[in-house]
Write an enzyme that holds these catalytic residues in place. Structure first.
Site, PDB file in Angstrom:
ATOM      1  CE1 TYR A  12      12.944  32.470   2.981  1.00 32.35           C
ATOM      2  CE2 TYR A  12      12.949  30.061   2.899  1.00 32.35           C
ATOM      3  CZ  TYR A  12      12.660  31.293   2.326  1.00 32.35           C
ATOM      4  OH  TYR A  12      12.092  31.342   1.085  1.00 32.35           O
ATOM      5  CE  LYS A  57      -0.775  -0.541   4.973  1.00 31.62           C
ATOM      6  NZ  LYS A  57      -0.861   0.655   5.775  1.00 31.62           N
TER       7      LYS A  57
HETATM    8  C1  LIG Z   1      -3.245  -4.146   8.348  1.00 27.77           C
HETATM    9  C2  LIG Z   1      -1.776  -4.104   8.081  1.00 27.77           C
HETATM   10  N1  LIG Z   1      -1.111  -5.256   7.921  1.00 27.77           N
HETATM   11  C3  LIG Z   1       0.211  -5.279   7.679  1.00 27.77           C
HETATM   12  C4  LIG Z   1       0.936  -4.110   7.574  1.00 27.77           C
HETATM   13  C5  LIG Z   1       2.413  -4.178   7.316  1.00 27.77           C
HETATM   14  O1  LIG Z   1       3.133  -3.689   8.414  1.00 27.77           O
HETATM   15  P1  LIG Z   1       4.725  -3.672   8.405  1.00 27.77           P
HETATM   16  O2  LIG Z   1       5.111  -2.712   7.358  1.00 27.77           O
HETATM   17  O3  LIG Z   1       5.074  -3.188   9.768  1.00 27.77           O
HETATM   18  O4  LIG Z   1       5.179  -5.054   8.110  1.00 27.77           O
HETATM   19  C6  LIG Z   1       0.289  -2.885   7.737  1.00 27.77           C
HETATM   20  C7  LIG Z   1       1.065  -1.641   7.635  1.00 27.77           C
HETATM   21  O5  LIG Z   1       0.720  -0.560   7.906  1.00 27.77           O
HETATM   22  C8  LIG Z   1      -1.106  -2.883   7.995  1.00 27.77           C
HETATM   23  O6  LIG Z   1      -1.781  -1.742   8.159  1.00 27.77           O
END
Ligand SMILES: Cc1ncc(COP(=O)(O)O)c(C=O)c1O
Length: 375
Positions: A267, A45
């Protein structure tokens, strides 16, 4: 003060290099410790944590990753276009109006409440085909999901539904702290109190990277790993697996000027040179994701040396003290995250200076910056 040759850049200066060969090594390293009965769900994601969704997912699929986890439907549809065989879990609460799209693209939504499930089932009932879904159980994270006490009843509600088939059961840990294992253990205990979870008749997944690293007993039928595959949080020897960062972020020096002692920079002149030195202005700023909190405290690498950020980080430019007689010139490559010579700066170091986490540093890099895929 004297100014050297100036580099003019046509586009935003900073770019990202992603090492797909290192990603493949990381995937192999985690697969090597995961029992063959447990799948790897690669969490891609937020544009693969800023690395670029499609090239990352394609490279992962090429080394055998079958499952991908995304937050939103548009990411899932984009993935489906390039990975016809992948299993795609959409972890955000997908709107039921998209049921037909999800069935057509064989996407697996995550149900986050009884109402959400009912809406999905009703919408799926009007379509040809069955929607396969996973149920998210809130066992202590307090975020998305059906409470652990209600999970069994919700599962029963959909048991005979012809349009919605709940194939998986998942939860997410709030805290995975090896020094305080009781916090995540409590969540697992709640999950194991759900008879269907204990029976193992559905596809069960709970662990993200940290739990995967420290709790092999919770691998269940799959682990959902993100950050460790991008190379963070698993870099110490002696852990269950070891991975390495795959992203470097670079830019170039635009101008170098020799300045006398007590020369004000940036700045509000928040920094003044303690002695004669050279100031390099580099092509990156907070609009590119270079955090303003790095003003007067961050470092970058130029010609294999660590150089301090001096003055305030501005929107598009950052000033760096490269030292007297540095030999640094306009056009020289600057590493913001990555390795140069014997030196390295990784996202977790940057995060430490900004009171945040590597996830935020990586996902803050301007998505418009060019991404170059190597290996
Ligand atoms: C529901 C869920 N599962 C798995 C993950 C993966 O987590 P990580 O990047 O700590 O492995 C996330 C990351 O935000 C998540 O929201």
């Amino acid at each position: 003060m004297s100014t050297g040759h100036t580099l003019s850049l046509h586009h935003g200066g900073a770019w990202v290099e992603v090492h797909l060969d290192t990603l493949a090594d990381n995937i192999r390293a985690v697969r090597a410790v995961l029992p063959s009965c447990s799948d790897l769900i690669f969490v891609v994601k937020a544009s693969a944590y800023g690395h670029g969704l499609l090239p990352i997912a394609e490279a992962a699929a090429n080394v055998g990753v079958k499952w991908f986890g995304v937050a939103y439907l548009d990411e899932a549809v984009a993935l489906r276009k390039i990975l016809p065989e992948a299993k795609i879990l959409v972890m955000g609460a997908v709107d039921a109006r998209n049921a037909e799209l999800m069935i057509r693209h064989r996407l697996t939504p995550v149900i986050v409440s009884a109402e959400h499930g009912a809406l999905l089932a009703e919408a799926a009932g009007k379509c040809v085909g069955t929607l396969e879904a996973h149920l998210k159980v809130d066992s202590g994270m307090g975020r998305l999901g059906v409470s652990w006490q209600d999970a069994e009843a919700v599962l029963k509600d959909f048991q005979t539904d012809a349009s919605l088939n709940i194939r998986g059961l998942m939860t997410h840990f709030a805290t995975v702290e090896p020094s305080r294992p009781e916090l995540a253990s409590k969540q697992v205990e709640r999950m194991l109190n759900i008879p269907v979870f204990k029976a193992g008749s559905l596809f069960r997944h709970a662990s993200s990277s940290r739990a995967f690293l420290f709790h092999p007993e919770w691998d269940f039928d799959a682990v959902r790993a993100g950050i460790s595959l991008y190379g963070y949080g698993a870099d110490e020897d002696g852990l269950r697996f070891k991975t390495h960062p795959i992203l470097e972020w670079k830019t170039r020096v635009m101008q170098v000027k020799q300045v006398p002692a007590d020369f004000p920079v940036g700045y509000y002149s928040s920094w003044r040179s303690p002695a004669p030195t050279e100031i390099a202005t580099i092509a990156v700023g907070y609009a590119d994701g270079f955090k303003r909190l790095l003003s007067n405290r961050g470092h970058v690498l130029i010609n294999g040396r660590r150089c301090g950020v001096v003055g305030r980080v501005s929107m598009n430019w950052v000033t760096v003290d490269v030292g007297a007689d540095s030999g640094v010139k306009a056009g020289d490559e600057v590493v913001l995250i990555g390795r140069q010579g014997h030196e390295s700066i990784w996202a977790d170091e940057v995060a430490g200076l900004c009171s945040t986490i590597a996830y935020e540093v990586l996902t803050s890099i301007n998505p418009a910056a060019e991404r170059v895929y190597l290996g």
